[in-house]
Design an enzyme around this catalytic site. Structure first.
Site, PDB file in Angstrom:
ATOM      1  CD  GLU A  39      -2.789   1.146   2.463  1.00 38.34           C
ATOM      2  OE1 GLU A  39      -2.734   0.227   3.297  1.00 38.34           O
ATOM      3  OE2 GLU A  39      -3.531   2.140   2.577  1.00 38.34           O
ATOM      4  NE  ARG A 263       3.431  -7.547  10.434  1.00 45.50           N
ATOM      5  CZ  ARG A 263       2.875  -6.842   9.452  1.00 45.50           C
ATOM      6  NH1 ARG A 263       1.914  -7.342   8.727  1.00 45.50           N
ATOM      7  NH2 ARG A 263       3.296  -5.626   9.194  1.00 45.50           N
ATOM      8  CE  LYS A 273       3.086   0.121   4.892  1.00 49.69           C
ATOM      9  NZ  LYS A 273       2.549  -0.026   3.530  1.00 49.69           N
TER      10      LYS A 273
HETATM   11  P1  ATP Z   1       2.739  -2.145   8.057  1.00 49.25           P
HETATM   12  O1  ATP Z   1       1.949  -2.951   9.033  1.00 49.25           O
HETATM   13  O2  ATP Z   1       4.167  -1.974   8.393  1.00 49.25           O
HETATM   14  O3  ATP Z   1       2.079  -0.853   7.709  1.00 49.25           O
HETATM   15  P2  ATP Z   1       1.551  -3.442   5.859  1.00 49.25           P
HETATM   16  O4  ATP Z   1       1.343  -4.892   6.013  1.00 49.25           O
HETATM   17  O5  ATP Z   1       0.399  -2.553   6.035  1.00 49.25           O
HETATM   18  O6  ATP Z   1       2.767  -3.004   6.741  1.00 49.25           O
HETATM   19  P3  ATP Z   1       1.667  -3.387   3.028  1.00 49.25           P
HETATM   20  O7  ATP Z   1       2.108  -2.272   2.193  1.00 49.25           O
HETATM   21  O8  ATP Z   1       0.230  -3.723   3.058  1.00 49.25           O
HETATM   22  O9  ATP Z   1       2.206  -3.100   4.479  1.00 49.25           O
HETATM   23  O10 ATP Z   1       2.531  -4.678   2.732  1.00 49.25           O
HETATM   24  C1  ATP Z   1       2.901  -5.149   1.460  1.00 49.25           C
HETATM   25  C2  ATP Z   1       3.275  -6.592   1.587  1.00 49.25           C
HETATM   26  O11 ATP Z   1       4.368  -6.740   2.487  1.00 49.25           O
HETATM   27  C3  ATP Z   1       2.132  -7.405   2.150  1.00 49.25           C
HETATM   28  O12 ATP Z   1       2.025  -8.619   1.426  1.00 49.25           O
HETATM   29  C4  ATP Z   1       2.525  -7.645   3.564  1.00 49.25           C
HETATM   30  O13 ATP Z   1       1.979  -8.836   4.045  1.00 49.25           O
HETATM   31  C5  ATP Z   1       4.048  -7.672   3.493  1.00 49.25           C
HETATM   32  N1  ATP Z   1       4.624  -7.273   4.766  1.00 49.25           N
HETATM   33  C6  ATP Z   1       4.402  -6.131   5.450  1.00 49.25           C
HETATM   34  N2  ATP Z   1       5.060  -6.141   6.627  1.00 49.25           N
HETATM   35  C7  ATP Z   1       5.709  -7.316   6.704  1.00 49.25           C
HETATM   36  C8  ATP Z   1       6.558  -7.930   7.672  1.00 49.25           C
HETATM   37  N3  ATP Z   1       6.872  -7.333   8.812  1.00 49.25           N
HETATM   38  N4  ATP Z   1       7.054  -9.159   7.393  1.00 49.25           N
HETATM   39  C9  ATP Z   1       6.766  -9.768   6.238  1.00 49.25           C
HETATM   40  N5  ATP Z   1       5.976  -9.254   5.283  1.00 49.25           N
HETATM   41  C10 ATP Z   1       5.444  -8.041   5.509  1.00 49.25           C
HETATM   42 MG    MG Z   2      -1.388  -2.959   4.889  1.00 48.78          MG
END
Ligand code: ATP
Ligand code: MG
Length: 559
Positions: A39, A263, A273
């Site tokens: 995102e 994760r 984020k």
């Molecule tokens: P955050 O919680 O840090 O805002 P998010 O999951 O909202 O992260 P996205 O932009 O939706 O961030 O993530 C893009 C991809 O990266 C998704 O498939 C998500 O599952 C993966 N991802 C995000 N954070 C992690 C993590 N800590 N470990 C592994 N994969 C991750």
């Molecule tokens: Mg997300």
């Protein structure tokens, strides 16, 4: 590969790669298509690197394809700045996507599908407030109860939904909900919202839309449109999977398989984020690329290499259980790579002036130094030496403790690449601090060997005073005092390490570094790995310590 080796290789594969291999072997899929779906509401961090290495790694290992898809369904938090940085970071890691997509490109198709569900009697326009909706949804122990609008006639639903789209209503007035199962033990299935009204321009679709689809109503369908074979996501989406499946099935479209993995969590840092944005917005760090941040651009500025990050992702592997990975493992990986590729240079962080009394005034001698003992092709360089040099303050003790083999009155050490040096005397300032050493060198010991077989135990680094370049050196320590925020109550900002950055000025580096550019990585002998910072100017170099030399990380069994 013999069959035995092949089986062994297969056994070490993680559960996702095993599924992929089975699907290729059975002919379920001819080619893998994966995607990385960020995102664009922040910069990428190391957790994302895990997902990137997985999705793009599968593409590379199995000759498949991998798309980059921006999951841009929430216009209030998204921005092109983030889109650009995400593309940069993926390229920097060494990956490239086959197709670039935006979930927002599917808005027309998603809208059409929403109307289809309405026409099939599987979606309705609701007007409960968020508070009411929460109350109606029930709990883990209580079933949900139907909204009074749940059985609105199809025609009315369609009319209201079209008017939502046309912009007739203010934010929050109506929602479109899927009609699924209010008794489901999975609360995500209790009539989830599909669309909400948000009067806000979108960074790509402008003002075309004032209704936006929810993540759950977007993700699976986007995967479906792109023909994704394995939709890999993190564990928090496990109980969204029934909904992912429900939408694909009820729309009668191609149905990719969602597989979840844990994760990445790292000790003494934070990987959300939202929290990282807070650090940036409140000025608690210098920006998204502050070298203390676990962002890709932060650790890149700090001096990490893509190879080190990929090695790290390989070592942590894939699992189904959330765990906390030691920061030490990441540091171990960057040391392992930099040890092979980083040129060695000499730099003195806390200089102590040394006058070599038997060195002829004005004489400059050039000594040959090996650039990288791990890499012969890195060659050698000429290091100048003259009558005044700098050594580290910590390499002299007026009254040496037992086992101290560096300089002390009357004691001798080896100067790296140069001569034996003996301390004859020292000078103190009015505060009693030693500010200068008077030493002699032994001209017979060039290259660090004594013809009379006289041994010295210590070898220290040094920098020639006349040709030294001034530098600022930034030393970093952990961002958070606690290992994990998960067991912290109260304001998480109180966990910020007040000593996470220490700035040393007046450091002296050898002249070979005079021409380096930001991003240049090297080892300061005996001190650590360093990277030239973009804040550098021709007058003053700035270096970030990537990592110290000492490796405290102990491989656990199996690593
Ligand atoms: P955050 O919680 O840090 O805002 P998010 O999951 O909202 O992260 P996205 O932009 O939706 O961030 O993530 C893009 C991809 O990266 C998704 O498939 C998500 O599952 C993966 N991802 C995000 N954070 C992690 C993590 N800590 N470990 C592994 N994969 C991750
Ligand atoms: Mg997300």
């Amino acid at each position: 590969m013999s069959e035995e080796n092949l089986n062994e290789a297969k056994e070490t594969k993680d559960f996702i790669r095993k599924i992929v291999e089975d699907d290729l072997a059975s002919g379920k899929h001819k080619q893998t298509i994966t995607r990385f779906p960020p995102e664009p509401n922040g910069y990428l961090h190391l957790g994302h690197a895990k997902s990137i290495c997985l999705n793009f790694g599968i593409k590379q290992e199995y000759g498949g394809r991998c798309n980059l898809r921006f999951d841009d369904t929430n216009p209030t938090k998204e921005d092109v700045e983030y889109v650009d940085s995400i593309m940069d970071d993926i390229h920097w890691l060494g990956f490239d996507w086959d197709e670039l997509h935006y979930a927002s490109d599917y808005f027309d198709q998603l809208y059409e599908w929403a109307e289809k569900l309405i026409l099939d009697g599987k979606a309705y326009v609701d007007e409960l407030t968020p508070e009411q909706m929460k109350e109606y949804r029930g709990t883990l122990t209580e079933p949900g109860k139907p909204s009074p609008y749940r059985d609105r006639p199809i025609e009315e639903n369609l009319d209201l939904f079209r008017r939502m789209k046309a912009g007739e209503f203010e934010n929050g007035r109506y929602t479109l909900r899927a009609k699924i199962d209010l008794n489901s033990p999975n609360i995500n299935m209790r009539d989830p919202i599909m669309y909400r009204i948000i009067h806000q321009s979108h960074h790509r679709t402008g003002d075309k839309w004032c209704i936006y689809p929810m993540y759950d109503f977007t993700h699976g369908q986007s995967d479906s449109i792109e023909g994704i074979t394995h939709s890999l996501c993190t564990l928090e989406f496990e109980n969204h999977r029934p909904l992912y499946d429900w939408y694909c099935e009820n729309l009668g479209i191609y149905h990719p398989r969602q597989i979840e993995f844990a994760r990445l969590n790292l000790t003494n840092t934070v990987m959300s984020k939202r929290k990282l944005l807070q650090l940036v917005q409140e000025g608690l760090v210098s920006g998204w690329d502050d070298p203390r941040m676990p962002t890709i651009c932060g650790i890149r500025r700090r001096g990490y290499t893509p190879e080190a990050i990929k090695l790290f992702c390989q070592k942590i592997g894939m699992n189904k259980m959330e765990s906390l990975v030691e920061m030490g493992l990441l540091e171990h990986c960057v040391r392992e790579h930099l040890n092979k590729v980083a040129p060695r240079v000499m730099a003195v962080l806390n200089p102590l002036k040394v006058t070599i009394s038997n060195w002829e005034e004005g004489k400059v001698e050039y000594l040959e130094a090996i650039n990288n003992p791990e890499d012969e092709s890195a060659g050698t360089r000429q290091v100048p030496m003259s009558r005044t040099i700098y050594i580290e303050k910590t390499d002299f003790m007026e009254e040496p403790v037992k086992g101290y083999f560096r300089l002390a009155p009357g004691k001798e050490v080896r100067l790296r690449w140069a001569y034996y040096l003996k301390c004859e005397d020292f000078v103190k300032d009015e505060n009693g601090e030693v500010v200068e050493l008077i030493c002699t060198y032994d001209p017979e010991t060039k290259g660090g060997q004594s013809p009379d077989g006289r041994k010295v135990k210590g070898t220290i680094h040094w920098v020639d005073a006349a040709s030294a370049i001034d530098a600022e050196v930034r030393l970093y320590d952990k961002l958070l005092l606690c290992q994990s925020l998960s067991d912290v109550e109260g304001d998480w900002l109180e966990q910020l390490n007040p000593d996470s950055l220490k700035v040393l000025t007046g450091c002296k580096v050898e002249p070979a570094l005079g021409t380096v550019q930001p991003g240049y990585r090297c080892q300061f002998e005996r001190t650590g790995y360093f990277c030239c910072d973009p804040d550098s100017t021709p007058e003053k170099l700035v270096f970030n310590r990537t990592v110290s030399l000492k490796d405290s990380w102990k491989p656990a069994k199996g690593n």
